[in-house]
Design a protein around this motif. Sequence first.
Motif: not given
Length: 148
Positions: A82, A84-85, A88, A94, A96
């Motif tokens: 999936q 993912r960041r 933060q 992202l 992937q």
Amino acid sequence: MNHPTRLECLTHELVWCEGSPEGLHGPQTIRYYAKQGDRFLAALDRYEPKVILVLSAYLYEAMASDELASAVTERIGRARMQPRRITQARLKALHQKFERADLLVLPTPSKNTTDAYIKTLSAPVRDVLSAAGFELQATPENLIEPAK
């Protein structure tokens, strides 16, 4: 005399389309980009990239749209994870992994992409590029040839 690095020689920039109609927002923009994906698909065929950098979450969502998803999957394989960041910070970025390429989705540069924000991206982007086989260490040995 310019001495491009291997990464620079293998980098190709693609303009997705010649702009978008004024007044498009959110989902409308995604649908428009999904219908304009021919250049992107052709670039995937031509270059068979190991790493794809997308400078817009809208373009990323267009890639996953009903219009483009199966064609993209044919070219870079199925997703292995999936998205993912990778920071933060408020602006979403992202990563992937797909069967044949890694995808980095970074925000379109704007007043919100400050130097501090860019620093939060440097390590994750470096990790993805290094995993793809690019030598990114700035050691004296690696810099001596371009310096000549």
